[in-house]
Design an enzyme around this catalytic site. Structure first.
Site, PDB file in Angstrom:
ATOM      1  N   TRP A 155       0.832  -1.208   0.000  1.00  0.00           N
ATOM      2  CA  TRP A 155       0.000   0.000   0.000  1.00  0.00           C
ATOM      3  C   TRP A 155       0.868   1.259   0.000  1.00  0.00           C
ATOM      4  O   TRP A 155       0.388   2.348  -0.273  1.00  0.00           O
ATOM      5  CB  TRP A 155      -0.950   0.018   1.211  1.00  0.00           C
ATOM      6  CG  TRP A 155      -0.294   0.236   2.566  1.00  0.00           C
ATOM      7  CD1 TRP A 155       0.845  -0.359   3.029  1.00  0.00           C
ATOM      8  CD2 TRP A 155      -0.741   1.105   3.611  1.00  0.00           C
ATOM      9  NE1 TRP A 155       1.121   0.062   4.311  1.00  0.00           N
ATOM     10  CE2 TRP A 155       0.168   0.969   4.695  1.00  0.00           C
ATOM     11  CE3 TRP A 155      -1.818   1.974   3.751  1.00  0.00           C
ATOM     12  CZ2 TRP A 155       0.029   1.676   5.892  1.00  0.00           C
ATOM     13  CZ3 TRP A 155      -1.956   2.672   4.949  1.00  0.00           C
ATOM     14  CH2 TRP A 155      -1.036   2.525   5.999  1.00  0.00           C
ATOM     15  N   GLU A 161       0.119  -3.538  12.460  1.00  0.00           N
ATOM     16  CA  GLU A 161       0.260  -4.987  12.293  1.00  0.00           C
ATOM     17  C   GLU A 161       0.610  -5.713  13.585  1.00  0.00           C
ATOM     18  O   GLU A 161       0.745  -6.938  13.581  1.00  0.00           O
ATOM     19  CB  GLU A 161       1.328  -5.267  11.218  1.00  0.00           C
ATOM     20  CG  GLU A 161       0.875  -4.796   9.842  1.00  0.00           C
ATOM     21  CD  GLU A 161       2.007  -4.735   8.829  1.00  0.00           C
ATOM     22  OE1 GLU A 161       3.175  -4.817   9.239  1.00  0.00           O
ATOM     23  OE2 GLU A 161       1.705  -4.592   7.636  1.00  0.00           O
ATOM     24  N   LYS A 182       1.755  -0.317  16.170  1.00  0.00           N
ATOM     25  CA  LYS A 182       2.972  -0.332  15.344  1.00  0.00           C
ATOM     26  C   LYS A 182       3.126   0.979  14.578  1.00  0.00           C
ATOM     27  O   LYS A 182       4.216   1.506  14.429  1.00  0.00           O
ATOM     28  CB  LYS A 182       2.928  -1.506  14.365  1.00  0.00           C
ATOM     29  CG  LYS A 182       4.177  -1.574  13.489  1.00  0.00           C
ATOM     30  CD  LYS A 182       4.148  -2.772  12.548  1.00  0.00           C
ATOM     31  CE  LYS A 182       5.416  -2.837  11.700  1.00  0.00           C
ATOM     32  NZ  LYS A 182       5.365  -3.859  10.667  1.00  0.00           N
ATOM     33  N   GLN A 183       2.033   1.446  14.019  1.00  0.00           N
ATOM     34  CA  GLN A 183       2.125   2.656  13.185  1.00  0.00           C
ATOM     35  C   GLN A 183       0.771   3.334  13.083  1.00  0.00           C
ATOM     36  O   GLN A 183      -0.244   2.751  13.471  1.00  0.00           O
ATOM     37  CB  GLN A 183       2.614   2.302  11.801  1.00  0.00           C
ATOM     38  CG  GLN A 183       1.684   1.387  11.023  1.00  0.00           C
ATOM     39  CD  GLN A 183       2.243   1.058   9.644  1.00  0.00           C
ATOM     40  OE1 GLN A 183       2.717   1.935   8.952  1.00  0.00           O
ATOM     41  NE2 GLN A 183       2.189  -0.199   9.270  1.00  0.00           N
TER      42      GLN A 183
HETATM   43  C1  BGC Z   1       4.693  -1.974   7.393  1.00  0.00           C
HETATM   44  C2  BGC Z   1       3.712  -1.926   6.247  1.00  0.00           C
HETATM   45  C3  BGC Z   1       4.466  -1.610   4.975  1.00  0.00           C
HETATM   46  C4  BGC Z   1       5.597  -2.585   4.753  1.00  0.00           C
HETATM   47  C5  BGC Z   1       6.437  -2.224   3.546  1.00  0.00           C
HETATM   48  C6  BGC Z   1       5.771  -2.991   7.084  1.00  0.00           C
HETATM   49  O1  BGC Z   1       6.701  -3.009   8.118  1.00  0.00           O
HETATM   50  O2  BGC Z   1       4.037  -2.305   8.583  1.00  0.00           O
HETATM   51  O3  BGC Z   1       2.732  -0.948   6.503  1.00  0.00           O
HETATM   52  O4  BGC Z   1       3.594  -1.634   3.908  1.00  0.00           O
HETATM   53  O5  BGC Z   1       6.438  -2.590   5.887  1.00  0.00           O
HETATM   54  O6  BGC Z   1       6.975  -0.956   3.666  1.00  0.00           O
END
Ligand code: BGC
Length: 777
Positions: free
Chosen positions: A339, A478, A590-591
């Protein structure tokens, strides 16, 4: 005294240091960081910034040239394709009679200079101790932004002292492990991937001049040249190599023919011509996309670096590929697309390079069938895009990984991180709003929006409480898996269904023929549209009107609260500090998740809900993903908190420029770089799209005296200048007919070819929902 060589000018970087990124010295342990940070790319070829020439004890850690779309699975039983590196075409050895020269380079003389204005990487080094020759070595490398198949390397050796026989040998690195050899000729090699039936060809030419006179090679092999001569003081040796690379999506016996043609075209231009065209292409990109900040040199440097990589990451001519999470700069994430592209990168392309945006969205159109197949296989209708996508669009998220504690972990994102479908629809809609590209919308965009809307309408199930629920997902955060009603997912799903309904009405009204064909092909009728309407109205979104908070997912507020301030200064992510299971039982995020929603759909946060949600979720976020800080910066800027936003902006920029997140050897964090641009333009300038124009709500931090950038909007180009000192916002419509400019709800007309100047005097700029902060001059 050295006479300057024929390449002297080409080998001299731009004078203005604001366009340069420079590192000196050599430390083996940090070399992979430099290789990433100094990577160059044109969206088809990506070359890491490793050493080209063997410099004694200095060695390259991960020499890599990536070719976009060249995927293969590493073993016959693997289902996860990876980007296969091509042969390292930069290898050069410089040999004295008793072995390699530069056995003992002066490490501190080693310098890397990335000239972002010209899109060129320069290196230099000096041989100094007890060698028969004192030599000053300079190199240039580029991958052409004008002819993306073409790469070029120039090397100049200035012999400062000593006399000795010298050999320069140029060759290509081995690839046999990754690629099966198909053809080997002196000027061409072709390979095929072992399992995925892709083919790759590289044609190359090289030459060497001593004091301006060309020398014939002393020895020659397949893509190998060697010259020997006697070096003496004052000599200037100039080496050039041009390559042309082609990728085919089938095993093609003639795969070398196009590479040869591309090479012949580049050779006809000569090395100067190749550089001129490449620089002209970069100049054009900078004209459209540069962002200038006065008063904050670090922010300026961060923006230039971000924009350099964003411009280099995409190839507008190739809808077979999209931008990977590390672009074409490193092995991490195997070249897979997430994404990151639609949410963090597309706004930049849509507003500064619509052709590139269109191509990236056509990649999603090309992979729509794979998304339909994924949805069907999981028992739903419509299109569910792959969380990780490679060349076919099939789901390629690895099933397992090794956790920080060396235990094997299942990765559930491939089946549960479904917000990707709404993210793709969001980018399509934003592109449509910003460009009015009817051909794209009618032929591709509308179908993506309808099929993703259909997915959500089938995915959200009506339950006894009268609401539709989306259970068992992973949101952007996540750390928490298998959750119900993730607010980000559900609100984006609702938004996606609403855009599906809007798309259906729009097509029916404006292009009834297209609507008839498309709705018939998709089997989309009134009954289904009615069901979509009901679904959109009844999706549970977890908003509590009492507190104005979205609950990140059902049960989130009951989880254990952790005081993240107590972990300040930690050097590992919170899930490593607490352990995976414990983290899942806490509110550690996490984010950006609800904050991501605030960044993307601020209009759904009524009154002070934006502030309330930001203040609630920000202290719970561990920023365990490089994507997180940029969205916090964007959201904070739009809430009227420019200093907080600037802190996040600097942190997002530092990920690649100062190794603050994790080691960056695996490639640049292109989403964070996209987020740096987003924070400046959508955040500090407060840009948003309106049906008849653009709106601004400037919120410059104290340190920024002036912010200037260009954007495209519906076949127009505008230059926007926000001046804190003069307290003004100025829009110059450089291309296209008059359009509306909004400041808050106040509407002004920007006349064609002229400047619209608006005063900020006596006006405290409000957050975007606030009262109009500007008055006309
Ligand atoms: C993040 C995702 C992201 C992916 C690639 C992961 O660590 O949680 O949101 O899309 O890394 O950058």
């Amino acid at each position: 005294m050295i006479v300057s060589g024929i390449m002297a000018q080409a080998l001299t970087p731009t004078e203005d240091p604001a366009w340069l990124l420079r590192e000196t010295g050599y430390e083996l342990l940090r070399e992979s960081t430099f290789e990433t940070r100094f990577a160059i790319s044109n969206g088809f070829l990506g070359v890491r910034g490793g050493l080209a020439t063997h410099l004694g004890a200095c060695r390259t850690i991960l020499p890599r040239t990536y070719v976009a779309g060249l995927f293969d699975t590493p073993t016959p039983d693997s289902t996860v394709p990876e980007l296969v590196p091509a042969a390292d075409w930069l290898q050069v050895r410089i040999l004295l009679p008793d072995g390699p020269m530069m056995r003992c380079p002066n490490r501190s003389s080693r310098a890397l200079t990335l000239d972002m204005h010209r899109g060129i990487l320069f290196t230099e080094a000096r041989q100094s101790c007890n060698a028969p020759l004192d030599v000053y070595l300079r190199t240039l490398r580029l991958v052409s932004l004008d002819a993306r198949a073409v790469g070029m390397q120039l090397i100049e050796l200035q012999i400062e002292n000593g006399v000795s026989d010298l050999t320069l040998e140029a060759s290509f690195g081995p690839t046999d492990f990754e690629l099966a050899p198909e053809r080997a000729e002196p000027d061409l090699r072709a390979w095929r991937t072992w399992r995925s039936s892709r083919s790759l060809a590289i044609a190359a030419a090289a030459s060497l001049h001593v004091d301006g006179v060309e020398r014939a090679p002393t020895a020659r092999g397949d893509l190998m040249w060697s010259w020997s001569w006697t070096a003496s003081p004052g000599q200037v040796v100039s080496f050039q190599r041009i390559i042309a690379v082609t990728r085919h999506h089938s095993v093609d016996v003639h795969s070398g023919a196009r590479a040869r043609r591309e090479l012949a075209a580049a050779r006809a231009l000569g090395w100067r011509g190749v550089i001129d065209r490449h620089e002209a292409a970069w100049a054009e990109r900078w004209r459209s996309s540069d962002v200038q900040v006065e008063g904050d040199a670090a922010a300026q440097a961060a923006l230039r670096y971000a924009i350099f990589h964003l411009n280099g990451a995409v190839n507008p001519a190739d809808p077979q590929v999209s931008v990977a999470a590390r672009a074409l700069t490193g092995d991490d994430y195997r070249g897979h697309v997430f994404w990151d592209t639609e949410i963090f990168l597309l706004p930049f392309y849509t507003l500064t390079w619509p052709e590139a945006a269109r191509t990236l969205l056509l990649y999603r159109y090309r992979t729509l069938d794979a998304a339909r197949a994924k949805a069907a296989a999981m028992g739903w209708r419509g299109a569910l895009y792959a969380w990780e996508s490679a060349d076919t669009g099939a789901e390629v998220t690895p099933a397992q990984t090794v956790g920080p504690d060396r235990k094997i972990l299942d990765i559930l994102c491939g089946s549960q991180e479904q917000h990707i479908s709404a993210d793709v629809a969001y980018a399509v809609w934003q592109y449509w709003q910003a460009t009015s590209d009817e051909a794209f919308f009618c032929q591709a965009g509308a179908e993506i929006i309808l099929e993703t809307a259909r997915f959500w309408a089938s995915r959200a199930e009506l339950e006894a409480d009268g609401a539709r629920h989306i259970r068992g997902v992973i949101g952007p955060d996540e750390y928490h898996e298998s959750v119900d009603d993730n607010a980000y997912t559900n609100v984006m799903a609702q938004w996606n269904i609403e855009r599906g309904l809007e798309t259906a009405s729009l097509l029916r009204e404006r292009w009834p023929g297209i609507w008839n064909d498309l709705s018939e092909r998709l089997g989309l009728d009134e009954v289904e549209l009615k069901q979509w309407r009901e679904a959109a109205e009844t999706i549970a979104i977890g908003f509590d009107p009492e507190t104005s908070l979205f609950e990140q997912f059902t049960g989130f507020s009951a989880l254990e609260k952790i005081d993240l301030a107590a972990y300040a200064g930690r050097s590992v992510p919170m899930d490593v500090v607490l352990g995976r299971e414990r983290t899942q039982r806490t509110q550690v995020i996490k984010q950006a998740d609800v904050v991501a929603l605030l960044a993307l759909l601020p209009e759904i946060f009524p009154d002070a809900a934006g502030e309330k949600n930001f203040d609630y979720y920000e202290p719970r976020c561990g920023h365990g993903s490089s994507l997180s800080r940029a969205l916090h910066g964007l959201a904070a800027a739009r809430l009227g908190r420019p200093e907080t936003a600037l802190r996040y902006f600097r942190q997002a920029a530092a990920i690649d420029l100062a190794d603050t997140h994790v080691a960056i050897g695996g490639g640049v964090h292109i989403a964070a770089l996209g987020g740096v641009w987003l924070t400046a333009v959508f955040g500090f300038a407060g840009l948003s799209l309106r049906p008849d124009g653009l709106a601004f709500a400037p919120q410059l931090p104290e340190a920024w005296c002036k912010l200037e950038f260009r954007v495209h909007w519906q076949a127009r180009q505008l230059r926007v200048t926000i001046d804190r000192t003069a307290q003004s916002l100025r829009v110059v419509l450089e291309k296209g007919s008059a359009m509306a400019i909004y400041i808050g709800e106040e509407r002004y007309l920007a006349p064609a070819g002229e400047a619209l100047a608006l005063s900020l005097v006596h006006i405290r700029i409000q957050k975007i929902h606030g009262t109009p902060p500007f008055s006309p001059l």
